[in-house]
Write an enzyme that holds these catalytic residues in place. Structure first.
Site, short mmCIF file in Angstrom:
data_model
loop_
_atom_site.label_atom_id
_atom_site.label_comp_id
_atom_site.label_asym_id
_atom_site.label_seq_id
_atom_site.Cartn_x
_atom_site.Cartn_y
_atom_site.Cartn_z
N SER A 181 -37.43 -19.32 45.92
CA SER A 181 -36.56 -19.88 44.88
C SER A 181 -37.23 -20.00 43.52
O SER A 181 -36.54 -20.12 42.52
CB SER A 181 -36.06 -21.26 45.33
N HIS A 209 -30.82 -19.56 49.53
CA HIS A 209 -30.62 -19.06 48.16
C HIS A 209 -30.03 -17.66 48.13
O HIS A 209 -30.25 -16.92 47.16
CB HIS A 209 -31.95 -19.07 47.39
N LYS A 240 -25.25 -24.84 48.41
CA LYS A 240 -25.51 -24.02 47.22
C LYS A 240 -24.26 -23.18 46.91
O LYS A 240 -23.29 -23.72 46.40
CB LYS A 240 -26.79 -23.20 47.42
C1 LIG Z 1 -31.96 -25.65 49.18
C2 LIG Z 1 -32.75 -25.21 50.33
C3 LIG Z 1 -32.81 -25.97 51.52
C4 LIG Z 1 -32.20 -27.34 51.62
O1 LIG Z 1 -30.84 -27.26 51.82
P1 LIG Z 1 -30.00 -28.62 51.95
O2 LIG Z 1 -28.77 -28.22 52.67
O3 LIG Z 1 -29.76 -29.10 50.56
O4 LIG Z 1 -30.84 -29.58 52.73
C5 LIG Z 1 -33.49 -25.45 52.59
N1 LIG Z 1 -34.11 -24.26 52.51
C6 LIG Z 1 -34.09 -23.51 51.40
C7 LIG Z 1 -34.79 -22.19 51.38
C8 LIG Z 1 -33.42 -23.96 50.27
O5 LIG Z 1 -33.42 -23.23 49.16
#
Ligand SMILES: *Cc1c(COP(=O)(O)O)cnc(C)c1O
Length: 397
Positions: A181, A209, A240
């Site tokens: 990310s 992502h 997301k």
């Molecule tokens: C955003 C993210 C998470 C966390 O996701 P949530 O549902 O907000 O807990 C986990 N792994 C990766 C790679 C992320 O980018």
């Protein structure tokens, strides 16, 4: 008690002195391309709202009708009395999209990653993890009794060395983010699958992502890399691109999901996803699957931003993921990046600077995230704000 509070105050001051303090800006609007905050209105270039579904009218409609039909909360974990038809449908929709046998829903991807390793990998097993993997993977792996190996980011020679070192384990799994990310780089999944196959290892990809917008049909990094049928376990978030509310999942073989339902601690001991969120996410998934046009807009916005920023003389990391890091290298980079990001808000563009320890020393950046909800005009405004802020902060053109 006084000593305790004084200790914490000293820690808090240290965080400030190190320039690592994170302030939270309060939005006074929904999450969308154009937001307002308590201080100003701005075009938002730092949300994970890649497809613009966070305030999509059909998602809102599905969620609000679910509120009336299914109530506000479940007040239960899934196995006691917290499962409604929509939870099952949501899991089915994800399996159908990814082509997996089954999917299990968690309150977040953090929980999914926290609950998957301990159940599947014990002391006779080996977990081989990319050094840049998300914090939730790192924590989840720590909870397992398996032997742990780490390889340098996307370094296939090092992965091979770690696979060699792990030989003899009962089960071996290679674990990677689909997209890293901070850089917007895709993991080299085809090579990872080849190596895993050679060593009889499984592959787990956290595609948070990427799910919904990477790959022609939005199937994520495995689809983009042509290995959708070779990745054994998928985790990801609904927080997301897929509506952006909350929820996470593990998708994979039926036996894996069945065992997780019996044994996975964040699933067994944490509340079921709220009905409104389940319904909104289900609608978001339906929209995302059919959103080739939005994905094309997202790619167009990303390409336009890259082209204009390069013309304007900014240094970008290569790639075509909507995460577009604008680099401010060197000793003074962290200060420059944060001052430029602040100055851009005055020009109506909201971006965030990242510096050590989130990224390596000397590799400070402003991470711009494009969305299908941005117009071409929005993208041009963002670039103009970069140029103006650079002049204000650095005094050059
Ligand atoms: C955003 C993210 C998470 C966390 O996701 P949530 O549902 O907000 O807990 C986990 N792994 C990766 C790679 C992320 O980018």
């Amino acid at each position: 008690m006084y000593a305790f509070k004084d200790d914490l105050s000293a820690t808090l001051q240290q965080i400030r002195d190190d320039g690592l303090w994170k302030d939270e800006r309060q939005l006074t609007s929904p999450q969308q391309a154009h937001i307002t905050t308590t201080r100003t209105s701005a075009i938002n270039f730092c949300a994970n709202n890649y497809l613009g579904l966070a305030d999509h009218p059909d998602v809102l409609a599905a969620a609000s009708s679910a509120l009336r039909e299914w109530g506000f909360g479940m007040a239960s974990v899934r196995f006691i009395c917290g499962t409604q038809e929509q939870h099952t449908r949501l899991e089915g929709a994800l399996s159908d999209w990814f082509g997996t046998q089954d999917t299990i829903l968690y309150s977040s991807c953090f929980d999914a990653n926290g609950g998957v390793f301990e159940v599947l990998f014990g002391e006779d097993d080996a977990i081989i993890s990319d050094e840049l993997n998300h914090a939730s993977l790192i924590d989840g792996i720590r909870l397992s009794k398996a032997a742990r190996y780490r390889y340098r980011n996307a370094d296939m020679a090092d992965l091979r060395a770690q696979l060699e070192a792990a030989k003899g384990a009962r089960r071996t799994v290679v674990v990677t983010d689909g997209v890293f990310s901070m850089d917007g780089y895709l993991a080299p999944l085809a090579e990872i699958c080849d190596l895993a196959e050679e060593f009889g290892a499984m592959v787990l990809v956290d595609d948070s992502h990427a799910v919904g917008f990477i790959g022609e049909g939005g199937g994520g990094t495995p689809e983009a890399c042509g290995v959708a049928d070779r990745v054994d376990l998928l985790t990801g978030t609904l927080g997301k691109a897929l509506g952006g509310a909350s929820g996470g999942y593990v998708a994979g073989p039926a036996e894996v999901v069945a065992l997780l339902r019996q044994r996975s601690r964040p699933y067994l001991f944490s509340n079921a996803v709220a009905p409104v969120v389940a319904a909104g996410s289900l609608e978001a998934i339906r929209i995302a699957r059919g959103s080739n046009e939005a994905r094309a807009t997202l790619r167009r916005n990303t390409a336009l931003f890259r082209e204009l920023m390069t013309e304007a003389g900014f240094e970008l990391l290569p790639g075509d993921h909507p995460i577009t890091p604008v680099m401010f290298p060197g000793e003074d980079g962290a200060r420059q990046a944060s001052q430029i990001a602040d100055a851009m808000l005055e020009h109506g563009v909201y971006v965030i600077a990242f510096s050590y320890p989130v990224v390596p020393k000397g590799r400070a950046r402003i991470r711009v995230q494009l969305s299908a909800a941005h117009s071409e005009e929005d993208v041009r405004t963002c670039v103009a704000a970069f140029v103006a802020a650079r002049t204000e902060v650095l005094g050059e053109g």
